[in-house]
Write an enzyme that holds these catalytic residues in place. Structure first.
Site, short mmCIF file in Angstrom:
data_model
loop_
_atom_site.label_atom_id
_atom_site.label_comp_id
_atom_site.label_asym_id
_atom_site.label_seq_id
_atom_site.Cartn_x
_atom_site.Cartn_y
_atom_site.Cartn_z
N CYS A 1 9.07 -8.33 8.04
CA CYS A 1 8.45 -7.02 8.21
C CYS A 1 7.17 -7.03 7.38
O CYS A 1 6.60 -8.10 7.14
CB CYS A 1 9.40 -5.91 7.77
N ALA A 2 6.72 -5.89 6.89
CA ALA A 2 5.44 -5.82 6.18
C ALA A 2 5.50 -6.52 4.83
O ALA A 2 4.49 -7.06 4.36
CB ALA A 2 5.03 -4.37 5.99
#
Length: 456
Positions: A26-27
């Protein structure tokens, strides 16, 4: 940081190539699904260059690297591990098979409500600003500008069942547009607006049954249950309806059957369920007051570890949509818990001279002040245990304060410092005081407690 070297070092610490099922990111985090989680050497992974924390959540091993770095590590890791690249959703689906029923329910609710949060945040923020300008008399409430802005602020809550219908159907395996249609049926103009019931409503005689003609604007559980039923009907119809007639008969029968059942049975039952949950929570807050706030504020960080906290969005949306409540009194409590973990984390910076630990502490504490606590909790506080306990204490005291001072919010999704944007204007000062209490107490307790921070 040599990302290729870190990727190669990770493989044996995760139990070898044969133990790695999927890898996504993810980020900020590398998300891994493993065959056997017990083979993970957590402490050794946390000692690697660039790693800010490692924890297990929602059936995944998640390793925090931070934005801008995690994507590079991921690219190097899939080559080092010899596996194919997986999307975040694919990894989550595989990980879900390892979860217990309660965790699966929490994940389901999270997947349904997280996509809706931007709409609720936007509406809630505007609603809070309008409430402030109306309170101070800065704008005439009857002016065209105010009326139009008010329409913008309430729209997301009015069509909330439609938004939920779309995302819920997608999650339940049904047609999302049919789900949105079912949400539209529950908010049809022929039904009295849920917020106008006090002025009276009509009933409809359906074969001897008196059905209240009340809409479900702003409600959560009626549409959730109705769309779940709709998805079951749709799947069964697709098995028995001939392919040549599927595009005509399946949606037609799905809407008719689920629409009638929703209006006659599921809708009223879902409304009772939502009202019951709201009543229990509001009664606890009203009668237990600061004690309930202290308990909720203290336990929230513990709940975050399980990942179940994402399911609270459904309850919070229900509070906002309830005509007799209309505010979110839970989110300020969660905010205090998040800020407290940030304060406890920052204290670690003053207790160690280890360069690696310090490099993790500052960004993790800052992230917690913005409402994202995973790095602080899993990367720092839980590693040394006592800072986490300090965060619980700070969260409990901050939670007690905001409940005692009746601090409320007008949306969901924003906590800690960003949460100031959706706090009711009359509560801003007490919200700030609550954050100071939560942060200050957690920081002080974490600083005073004795615990060993080993250099790595």
């Amino acid at each position: 940081m040599d990302v290729n070297q870190v990727a190669r070092q990770l493989v044996p610490l995760l139990g070898g190539k044969e133990n790695i099922a999927t890898a996504a990111h993810c980020a900020t985090r590398l998300r891994l699904v493993l065959v056997d989680d017990s083979l993970v050497q957590k402490e050794a992974i946390e000692a690697l260059d660039g790693v800010k924390g490692c924890f297990s959540n929602a059936g995944q091993i998640q390793i925090i690297f931070g934005s801008g770095i995690v994507n590079k590590v991921h690219a190097a890791f899939i080559q080092a591990a010899g596996i194919s690249e997986s999307s975040k959703s694919e990894a989550a689906d595989i990980a879900a098979r390892k979860l217990n029923p309660f965790q699966r329910l929490a994940r389901l609710l999270s997947n349904i409500f997280v996509p809706i949060i931007p709409a609720i945040v936007a509406s809630g923020l505007l609603m809070g600003l309008l409430g402030m300008v109306k309170t101070y008399g800065w704008v005439n409430a009857d002016s065209a500008l105010f009326v139009m802005l008010d329409m913008c602020s309430s729209a997301a809550f009015i069509i909330l069942p439609i938004l939920i219908g779309f995302t819920a159907a997608r999650e339940f395996g049904g047609n999302p547009y049919l789900g949105a249609t079912l949400g539209g049926i529950l908010t049809h103009p022929a039904l009295t607006n849920a917020w106008g019931v006090a002025s009276g409503f009509h009933t409809m005689n359906f074969f001897g049954l008196e059905i209240a003609m009340i809409g479900y604007q702003g409600t959560v559980f009626p549409v959730l249950l109705a769309v779940w039923f709709m998805s079951l009907i749709e799947k069964r119809l697709r098995r028995i309806v001939p392919d040549a007639l599927d595009i005509i008969l399946t949606p037609f029968l799905t809407v008719i059957i689920s629409g009638f059942v929703a209006l006659l049975i599921i809708g009223p039952a879902g409304r009772m369920l939502g009202d019951g949950i709201s009543l229990v929570l509001s009664t606890l807050i009203a009668h237990a007051g600061w004690l309930a706030g202290g308990i909720f504020g203290g336990l929230y960080s513990v709940i975050v570890i399980t990942g179940v906290h994402h399911s609270f969005h459904a309850i919070e949306a229900g509070l906002l949509g309830n005509p007799s409540i209309g505010v979110n009194f839970l989110l300020p409590i969660w905010s205090m818990a998040n800020v407290a973990q940030g304060g406890a984390c920052l204290a670690v910076w003053f207790k160690t001279r280890d360069v690696k630990t310090r490099s993790i502490v500052l960004p993790s504490a800052f992230s917690a002040m913005l409402g994202i606590t995973e790095a602080a909790i899993f990367g720092v506080n839980l590693r040394f245990i006592k800072p986490f306990i300090a965060g619980i204490i700070g969260g409990a005291l901050g939670g007690a304060w905001v409940v005692a001072m009746h601090v409320n919010m007008t949306a969901v999704g924003l906590t800690a410092l960003p949460g100031m944007a959706i706090v009711q204007a009359s509560s801003i000062v007490n919200y700030l005081i609550g954050m100071l209490i939560a942060f200050g107490v957690a920081f002080t307790v974490s600083l005073l407690l004795k615990y060993k921070i080993e250099a790595r």
